[in-house]
Design a protein around this motif. Structure first.
Motif, mmCIF file in Angstrom:
data_model
loop_
_atom_site.group_PDB
_atom_site.id
_atom_site.type_symbol
_atom_site.label_atom_id
_atom_site.label_comp_id
_atom_site.label_asym_id
_atom_site.label_seq_id
_atom_site.Cartn_x
_atom_site.Cartn_y
_atom_site.Cartn_z
ATOM 1 N N ILE A 50 45.146 40.336 46.464
ATOM 2 C CA ILE A 50 43.918 41.131 46.373
ATOM 3 C C ILE A 50 44.252 42.603 46.560
ATOM 4 O O ILE A 50 43.824 43.459 45.779
ATOM 5 C CB ILE A 50 42.872 40.673 47.408
ATOM 6 C CG1 ILE A 50 42.401 39.259 47.102
ATOM 7 C CG2 ILE A 50 41.687 41.645 47.431
ATOM 8 C CD1 ILE A 50 41.579 38.621 48.211
ATOM 9 N N ARG A 51 45.016 42.905 47.597
ATOM 10 C CA ARG A 51 45.381 44.305 47.858
ATOM 11 C C ARG A 51 46.124 44.905 46.664
ATOM 12 O O ARG A 51 45.857 46.041 46.270
ATOM 13 C CB ARG A 51 46.208 44.410 49.128
ATOM 14 C CG ARG A 51 45.386 44.169 50.389
ATOM 15 C CD ARG A 51 46.218 44.343 51.656
ATOM 16 N NE ARG A 51 45.437 44.041 52.831
ATOM 17 C CZ ARG A 51 44.596 44.894 53.417
ATOM 18 N NH1 ARG A 51 44.470 46.117 52.946
ATOM 19 N NH2 ARG A 51 43.911 44.536 54.483
ATOM 20 N N HIS A 52 47.029 44.156 46.088
ATOM 21 C CA HIS A 52 47.774 44.641 44.929
ATOM 22 C C HIS A 52 46.846 44.874 43.742
ATOM 23 O O HIS A 52 46.922 45.906 43.072
ATOM 24 C CB HIS A 52 48.889 43.654 44.554
ATOM 25 C CG HIS A 52 49.668 44.074 43.356
ATOM 26 N ND1 HIS A 52 50.609 45.074 43.395
ATOM 27 C CD2 HIS A 52 49.617 43.650 42.070
ATOM 28 C CE1 HIS A 52 51.114 45.242 42.178
ATOM 29 N NE2 HIS A 52 50.531 44.390 41.361
ATOM 30 N N TYR A 53 45.937 43.941 43.496
ATOM 31 C CA TYR A 53 45.036 44.044 42.355
ATOM 32 C C TYR A 53 44.107 45.249 42.474
ATOM 33 O O TYR A 53 43.771 45.885 41.475
ATOM 34 C CB TYR A 53 44.215 42.759 42.213
ATOM 35 C CG TYR A 53 43.560 42.634 40.867
ATOM 36 C CD1 TYR A 53 44.243 42.081 39.786
ATOM 37 C CD2 TYR A 53 42.259 43.077 40.653
ATOM 38 C CE1 TYR A 53 43.653 41.979 38.536
ATOM 39 C CE2 TYR A 53 41.661 42.976 39.415
ATOM 40 C CZ TYR A 53 42.357 42.428 38.359
ATOM 41 O OH TYR A 53 41.779 42.333 37.121
ATOM 42 N N LEU A 54 43.700 45.574 43.692
ATOM 43 C CA LEU A 54 42.747 46.662 43.892
ATOM 44 C C LEU A 54 43.401 48.038 43.978
ATOM 45 O O LEU A 54 42.720 49.022 44.273
ATOM 46 C CB LEU A 54 41.919 46.419 45.161
ATOM 47 C CG LEU A 54 40.951 45.246 45.117
ATOM 48 C CD1 LEU A 54 40.199 45.141 46.426
ATOM 49 C CD2 LEU A 54 39.990 45.354 43.938
ATOM 50 N N GLN A 55 44.695 48.133 43.700
ATOM 51 C CA GLN A 55 45.364 49.425 43.797
ATOM 52 C C GLN A 55 44.743 50.478 42.882
ATOM 53 O O GLN A 55 44.850 51.666 43.167
ATOM 54 C CB GLN A 55 46.849 49.288 43.481
ATOM 55 C CG GLN A 55 47.620 48.649 44.608
ATOM 56 C CD GLN A 55 49.106 48.525 44.295
ATOM 57 O OE1 GLN A 55 49.524 48.663 43.148
ATOM 58 N NE2 GLN A 55 49.885 48.256 45.311
ATOM 59 N N GLY A 56 44.095 50.081 41.828
ATOM 60 C CA GLY A 56 43.458 51.028 40.915
ATOM 61 C C GLY A 56 42.039 51.393 41.291
ATOM 62 O O GLY A 56 41.356 52.073 40.535
ATOM 63 N N ASN A 57 41.579 50.939 42.445
ATOM 64 C CA ASN A 57 40.224 51.238 42.907
ATOM 65 C C ASN A 57 40.307 51.930 44.264
ATOM 66 O O ASN A 57 40.903 51.386 45.197
ATOM 67 C CB ASN A 57 39.395 49.955 43.047
ATOM 68 C CG ASN A 57 39.124 49.309 41.718
ATOM 69 O OD1 ASN A 57 40.000 48.715 41.111
ATOM 70 N ND2 ASN A 57 37.897 49.442 41.253
ATOM 71 N N ILE A 58 39.688 53.087 44.351
ATOM 72 C CA ILE A 58 39.728 53.859 45.593
ATOM 73 C C ILE A 58 38.386 53.763 46.306
ATOM 74 O O ILE A 58 37.329 53.928 45.697
ATOM 75 C CB ILE A 58 40.061 55.333 45.312
ATOM 76 C CG1 ILE A 58 41.473 55.438 44.740
ATOM 77 C CG2 ILE A 58 39.918 56.184 46.568
ATOM 78 C CD1 ILE A 58 41.852 56.825 44.267
#
Length: 161
Positions: A126-134
């Motif tokens: 999840i953390r990896h996937y959300l790298q493009g969301n701040i």
């Protein structure tokens, strides 16, 4: 001006667009679907995430004309048919995965794309996937918990940060 036709949240729409009109501008200004936010204008924050033909897209990186003939889903189309929150939206509410709410539509759209591809992701995934969301408010902890809960996993196993 070019005429584009697409299906947005299950409804067919046709409108003229400028050649340089971004999908996010089309959604917000022409269709008045203002849940898709413009946060950075540089495709860094993810506030403008939508689904185009089932794929997660930052709507500030795509011209509206490129979506001609496409199926587009925005945060406004995520609720259940009766208007109640879907499982991801409810999990964000239940686990306090939002504060100011500005990033929330993009986070929910990203979470939906992740869970479509990986129904039971690990915390690290999840953390990896959300790298493009701040998110500038939450510190991500409760967002991670919300996505774990939406996937049917025990959100309590996420260690406090």
């Amino acid at each position: 001006m070019t005429e584009v036709t697409m299906t947005v949240n299950g409804k067919s729409v046709s409108r003229p667009v400028r050649g340089n009109e971004l999908l996010v501008e089309f959604l917000r200004e022409q269709l008045r679907l203002t849940g898709t936010h413009v946060g950075c204008d540089t495709s860094q924050c993810g506030a403008c995430c939508v689904h185009v033909n089932g794929e997660l897209v930052k709507a500030c990186t795509m011209f509206a004309a490129e979506a001609d003939g496409a199926e587009v889903a925005t945060i406004e189309g995520m609720a259940n048919a009766d208007g109640s929150l879907n499982v991801i939206q409810q999990a964000f509410q239940d686990h306090h995965g939002l504060q100011c709410g500005f990033c929330t539509p993009g986070m929910v759209m990203a979470a939906a794309a992740l869970l479509k591809d990986n129904p039971t992701p690990t915390e690290a995934e999840i953390r990896h996937y959300l790298q493009g969301n701040i998110c500038r408010c939450t510190g991500y902890h409760n967002i991670i918990k919300a996505i774990m809960a939406a996937s049917g996993q025990d959100a309590g196993k996420i260690a406090a940060e």
